[in-house]
Design an enzyme around this catalytic site. Structure first.
Site, PDB file in Angstrom:
ATOM      1  N   GLY A   1     144.081 -12.522  30.592  1.00  0.00           N
ATOM      2  CA  GLY A   1     143.886 -12.261  32.023  1.00  0.00           C
ATOM      3  C   GLY A   1     143.173 -13.400  32.719  1.00  0.00           C
TER       4      GLY A   1
ATOM      5  CB  SER B   1     148.013 -21.753  31.406  1.00  0.00           C
ATOM      6  OG  SER B   1     147.884 -20.465  30.855  1.00  0.00           O
ATOM      7  CD  GLU B   2     148.917 -15.895  32.953  1.00  0.00           C
ATOM      8  OE1 GLU B   2     149.904 -15.446  32.363  1.00  0.00           O
ATOM      9  OE2 GLU B   2     147.837 -15.299  32.977  1.00  0.00           O
TER      10      GLU B   2
HETATM   11 ZN   LIG Z   1     148.759 -13.041  31.789  1.00  0.00          ZN
END
Ligand SMILES: [Zn+2]
Length: 220
Positions: free
Chosen positions: A27, A74-75
């Site tokens: 997350g 990375s998101e």
């Molecule tokens: Zn995710």
């Protein structure tokens, strides 16, 4: 302002970890000061339960790191695409909360229309088509679904919630996962029943009325 926001990103990261909405480094959480193009975002690879304010990375909306030694999540492209499109959104929480993520893996939508609190607090939760997590494509695809929604469910990945501030984005995430549990149990009990006709519209009206009142109060 920045120091306070950093502390709040750390606090919300710990809350999603403590509540079991993420495991370890899963997350991500971000926030920006209203009208700002600078975003404070959680770093890649560190457990959400033990972050420090100094480990939160400051980036711009193009993904350039402005402050911080660690790599941003990375998101990050997904967060930045949402901020670019939604001037009203100042905070984003993304988790891999087990029950709502199970709905995303089974490709079963979270039908908000059967539960008043979900209607009022979150609204429609679209299922976003599958994109390989952590790739830049995720941002581009999510951008197509953001619209006016307060939450999304990423197919075979997990939920995303948005808010005008971190507290609101967090509370929407907490409610979304609880709602997924309620939906799951009601399916076991024979299936959720629709609300009386016109009720969903009435509840949506209540929410817009409340929002209007808040907007009127704010400038004074
Ligand atoms: Zn995710």
């Amino acid at each position: 302002m920045e120091a306070r926001l950093r502390r709040k990103v750390v606090e919300v990261s710990k809350r999603i970890y403590d509540r079991g909405l993420v495991a370890g480094a899963g997350g991500n959480v971000s926030a920006r000061a209203p009208m700002s193009n600078e975003v404070l975002i959680t770093p890649s690879g560190l457990c959400k339960g033990h972050l420090k304010p100094s480990q939160i990375v400051k980036v711009d909306l193009n993904g350039n790191v402005l402050k911080g030694k660690l790599r941003p999540t990375s998101e990050m492209p997904m967060h930045n695409e949402i901020y670019k499109l939604r001037k009203d959104v100042n905070a984003i929480v993304h988790t891999h909360a087990p029950v709502s993520t199970a709905f995303s893996c089974a490709n079963v939508p979270l039908d908000y229309s059967i539960y008043p609190e979900a209607i009022v607090m979150i609204g429609e939760i679209p299922m976003v088509e599958y994109v390989t997590p952590t790739t830049r494509d995720l941002g581009a695809v999510v951008a197509r679904y953001v619209g006016k929604h307060n939450a999304l469910l990423l197919r075979s990945h997990g939920p995303v919630s948005m808010g005008t501030n971190l507290e609101q984005a967090y509370q929407r995430m907490e409610l979304l996962e609880d709602f997924a549990k309620i939906l799951l149990v009601s399916r076991i009990l024979g299936g959720p029943q629709p609300l009386p006709e016109g009720e969903a519209q009435k509840l949506l009206g209540l929410e817009s009325e409340k929002y209007r009142v808040e907007l009127v109060k704010k400038p004074r």
